[in-house]
Design a protein around this motif. Structure first.
Motif, short mmCIF file in Angstrom:
data_model
loop_
_atom_site.label_atom_id
_atom_site.label_comp_id
_atom_site.label_asym_id
_atom_site.label_seq_id
_atom_site.Cartn_x
_atom_site.Cartn_y
_atom_site.Cartn_z
N LEU A 213 -1.74 18.35 -9.59
CA LEU A 213 -0.54 17.62 -9.19
C LEU A 213 0.53 17.67 -10.28
O LEU A 213 0.22 17.59 -11.47
N PHE A 214 1.78 17.77 -9.86
CA PHE A 214 2.91 17.82 -10.79
C PHE A 214 2.99 16.57 -11.67
O PHE A 214 3.52 16.62 -12.77
N CYS A 215 2.47 15.46 -11.20
CA CYS A 215 2.61 14.18 -11.91
C CYS A 215 1.36 13.80 -12.71
O CYS A 215 1.30 12.72 -13.28
N TYR A 216 0.38 14.69 -12.76
CA TYR A 216 -0.91 14.37 -13.40
C TYR A 216 -0.75 13.88 -14.83
O TYR A 216 -1.29 12.84 -15.21
N ASP A 217 -0.02 14.61 -15.67
CA ASP A 217 0.12 14.24 -17.08
C ASP A 217 0.75 12.87 -17.26
O ASP A 217 0.34 12.09 -18.12
N ILE B 267 0.87 -1.18 0.00
CA ILE B 267 0.00 0.00 0.00
C ILE B 267 0.90 1.23 0.00
O ILE B 267 1.80 1.34 0.82
N SER B 268 0.64 2.12 -0.92
CA SER B 268 1.41 3.36 -1.03
C SER B 268 0.48 4.53 -0.77
O SER B 268 -0.70 4.49 -1.10
N GLY B 269 1.02 5.59 -0.19
CA GLY B 269 0.24 6.79 0.08
C GLY B 269 0.97 7.67 1.07
O GLY B 269 1.99 7.29 1.63
N PHE C 6 4.86 9.36 -5.67
CA PHE C 6 5.05 9.26 -7.12
C PHE C 6 6.31 8.46 -7.45
O PHE C 6 6.32 7.69 -8.41
N SER C 7 7.35 8.60 -6.62
CA SER C 7 8.56 7.81 -6.85
C SER C 7 8.27 6.32 -6.66
O SER C 7 8.79 5.48 -7.41
N GLU C 8 7.44 5.98 -5.70
CA GLU C 8 7.06 4.58 -5.48
C GLU C 8 6.25 4.05 -6.66
O GLU C 8 6.49 2.93 -7.14
N TYR D 157 -4.69 12.93 -3.94
CA TYR D 157 -3.35 13.46 -3.66
C TYR D 157 -2.25 12.42 -3.92
O TYR D 157 -2.34 11.27 -3.50
N ILE D 158 -1.20 12.85 -4.60
CA ILE D 158 0.02 12.07 -4.78
C ILE D 158 1.19 13.02 -4.61
O ILE D 158 1.35 13.96 -5.39
#
Length: 131
Positions: free
Chosen positions: A108-112, A8-10, A79-81, A73-74
């Motif tokens: 979020l910066f990672c959305y795209d 589980i990541s978060g 995001f690295s995980e 939220y990420i």
């Protein structure tokens, strides 16, 4: 029964939510290898174990719940995980099933990047049933 291994990541600040998901998956017969919690010892060793567990899991579940006023939220660490799980599948052909809880917020910066991975079928969404 299932004997599948889950990571589980978060966000660690969503510890209560992480404990909920850990119990839910264990009650469904899954083994939870790791989940967001505070590090009581060596941070480097904790990171090493977490990423090893990602590499060895069958299912990577990203519990990207609401944090503050941001839906889905990420953060950078999460995001690295996620990136590690995706790249492990690509480079090592691992076959980790990668599931997000919610659609990430467009702010979020990672959305795209996440949208690109969704479009390619590299990641998907948890649909509220078995993993």
């Amino acid at each position: 029964m299932k004997n599948k291994k889950v990571v589980i990541s978060g966000s660690k600040s969503l510890y209560v939510e992480a404990k909920y998901w850990k119990k839910k998956f264990e009650d469904m017969g899954y083994t939870v290898l790791n989940y967001p919690h505070e590090c009581d010892g060596n941070l480097e060793e904790a990171y090493k174990k977490y990423f090893e567990d990602i590499k060895n899991c069958d299912i990577f579940f990203l519990m990207n719940e609401r944090k503050g006023n941001i839906e889905g939220y990420i953060g950078a660490s999460v995001f690295s995980e996620l990136t590690y799980a995706v790249m492990t599948n690509i480079v090592e052909n691992k076959g980790i099933k990668i599931l997000l809880l919610d659609m990430p917020s467009m702010v979020l910066f990672c959305y795209d990047e996440i949208i690109k991975w969704l479009d390619k079928g590299w990641i998907g969404f948890y649909k509220g049933e078995e993993l």
